[in-house]
Design an enzyme around this catalytic site. Structure first.
Site, mmCIF file in Angstrom:
data_model
loop_
_atom_site.group_PDB
_atom_site.id
_atom_site.type_symbol
_atom_site.label_atom_id
_atom_site.label_comp_id
_atom_site.label_asym_id
_atom_site.label_seq_id
_atom_site.Cartn_x
_atom_site.Cartn_y
_atom_site.Cartn_z
ATOM 1 N N CYS A 103 -20.808 52.864 -0.157
ATOM 2 C CA CYS A 103 -19.363 52.776 -0.310
ATOM 3 C C CYS A 103 -18.836 52.393 -1.699
ATOM 4 O O CYS A 103 -17.987 53.107 -2.226
ATOM 5 C CB CYS A 103 -18.802 51.821 0.723
ATOM 6 S SG CYS A 103 -19.650 51.844 2.294
ATOM 7 N N ASN B 225 -12.920 53.136 4.211
ATOM 8 C CA ASN B 225 -13.967 52.166 4.503
ATOM 9 C C ASN B 225 -13.318 50.841 4.871
ATOM 10 O O ASN B 225 -12.423 50.370 4.172
ATOM 11 C CB ASN B 225 -14.843 51.943 3.272
ATOM 12 C CG ASN B 225 -15.728 53.128 3.013
ATOM 13 O OD1 ASN B 225 -16.192 53.769 3.944
ATOM 14 N ND2 ASN B 225 -15.943 53.427 1.753
ATOM 15 N N ASN C 132 -29.982 51.136 0.406
ATOM 16 C CA ASN C 132 -28.716 51.882 0.389
ATOM 17 C C ASN C 132 -28.522 52.448 -1.020
ATOM 18 O O ASN C 132 -27.998 51.790 -1.905
ATOM 19 C CB ASN C 132 -27.559 50.964 0.751
ATOM 20 C CG ASN C 132 -27.535 50.655 2.233
ATOM 21 O OD1 ASN C 132 -26.976 51.404 3.022
ATOM 22 N ND2 ASN C 132 -28.172 49.560 2.616
HETATM 23 C C1 LIG Z 1 -17.444 47.459 10.151
HETATM 24 C C2 LIG Z 1 -18.774 48.108 9.864
HETATM 25 C C3 LIG Z 1 -19.600 47.576 8.876
HETATM 26 C C4 LIG Z 1 -20.807 48.174 8.571
HETATM 27 N N1 LIG Z 1 -21.596 47.640 7.602
HETATM 28 C C5 LIG Z 1 -22.757 48.253 7.265
HETATM 29 C C6 LIG Z 1 -23.575 47.719 6.248
HETATM 30 O O1 LIG Z 1 -23.301 46.682 5.650
HETATM 31 N N2 LIG Z 1 -24.713 48.399 5.945
HETATM 32 C C7 LIG Z 1 -25.086 49.544 6.590
HETATM 33 O O2 LIG Z 1 -26.145 50.110 6.257
HETATM 34 N N3 LIG Z 1 -24.339 50.052 7.585
HETATM 35 C C8 LIG Z 1 -23.188 49.436 7.928
HETATM 36 N N4 LIG Z 1 -22.431 49.948 8.939
HETATM 37 C C9 LIG Z 1 -22.907 51.148 9.646
HETATM 38 C C10 LIG Z 1 -23.576 50.749 10.959
HETATM 39 O O3 LIG Z 1 -24.804 50.068 10.682
HETATM 40 C C11 LIG Z 1 -23.899 51.996 11.817
HETATM 41 O O4 LIG Z 1 -24.783 52.823 11.140
HETATM 42 C C12 LIG Z 1 -22.675 52.807 12.135
HETATM 43 O O5 LIG Z 1 -21.665 51.971 12.608
HETATM 44 C C13 LIG Z 1 -23.008 53.921 13.166
HETATM 45 O O6 LIG Z 1 -23.425 53.366 14.373
HETATM 46 P P1 LIG Z 1 -22.443 53.328 15.656
HETATM 47 O O7 LIG Z 1 -22.132 54.742 15.972
HETATM 48 O O8 LIG Z 1 -23.258 52.642 16.729
HETATM 49 O O9 LIG Z 1 -21.221 52.528 15.244
HETATM 50 C C14 LIG Z 1 -21.229 49.347 9.267
HETATM 51 C C15 LIG Z 1 -20.394 49.867 10.274
HETATM 52 C C16 LIG Z 1 -19.192 49.262 10.565
HETATM 53 C C17 LIG Z 1 -18.330 49.861 11.651
#
Ligand SMILES: Cc1cc2nc3c(=O)[nH]c(=O)nc-3n(C[C@H](O)[C@H](O)[C@H](O)COP(=O)(O)O)c2cc1C
Length: 146
Positions: free
Chosen positions: A136, A73, A132
């Site tokens: 993580c 993560n 959530n």
């Molecule tokens: C660096 C990073 C931080 C993220 N932080 C959160 C978060 O705080 N809460 C959450 O529900 N998802 C979080 N996500 C997940 C994203 O909201 C998203 O679901 C995930 O990146 C998949 O979408 P994508 O394929 O467009 O990247 C995070 C993703 C990344 C890469």
């Protein structure tokens, strides 16, 4: 211009293009700028307590003999105080009432903690909550390189 507005389970917004919860949705400035640029909604960077940081944001995970099966993560919840985030969510909703803002929440697995966090968040005017429930910090992966 074509009308792209949507009504997603009662959440209305000018178009279906939303920012996912993550680094670009961590502050008023970021979300306001995104809405000015045309995005229709945003899921705020997850907020909660306690704020737990990981020991390595750049570790990898090995599987059997395979090196770097995946990445650790790299980020958890917002490291900004809950009250700051709630105040800024409310400010965004005041300035952009027609855009969708979803509050993404995470607290320890206790009924009272969830009740309290939801109550604290309700007054922001957020259009919906993302809960959530298994995220993580509850299951940090072991890092092989960090
Ligand atoms: C660096 C990073 C931080 C993220 N932080 C959160 C978060 O705080 N809460 C959450 O529900 N998802 C979080 N996500 C997940 C994203 O909201 C998203 O679901 C995930 O990146 C998949 O979408 P994508 O394929 O467009 O990247 C995070 C993703 C990344 C890469």
């Amino acid at each position: 211009m074509a009308d792209l507005s949507v009504n997603f389970a009662g959440v209305r917004c000018p178009n279906p293009f939303w920012l996912a919860s993550g680094p670009p949705t961590n502050t008023y400035g970021q979300v306001a700028r995104a809405f000015d640029a045309g995005w229709g909604g945003a899921v705020w960077k997850t907020i909660g307590e306690p704020i737990i940081n990981v020991y390595s944001r750049y570790g990898s995970v090995d599987l059997g003999g395979t090196r770097m099966m995946g990445f650790n993560n790299i980020e958890l919840i917002s490291d900004r105080p809950v009250e700051d985030n709630l105040r800024e969510i409310a400010e965004v909703k005041r300035k952009y009432p027609k855009h969708a803002v979803i509050a993404s929440l995470m607290v320890e697995s206790k009924r009272e903690s969830w009740h309290e966090m939801v109550k604290r968040t309700q007054d922001t005017g957020a259009d919906a909550f993302e809960l959530n429930l298994a995220k993580c910090p509850t299951t940090p992966a072991r890092s092989s390189s960090g």
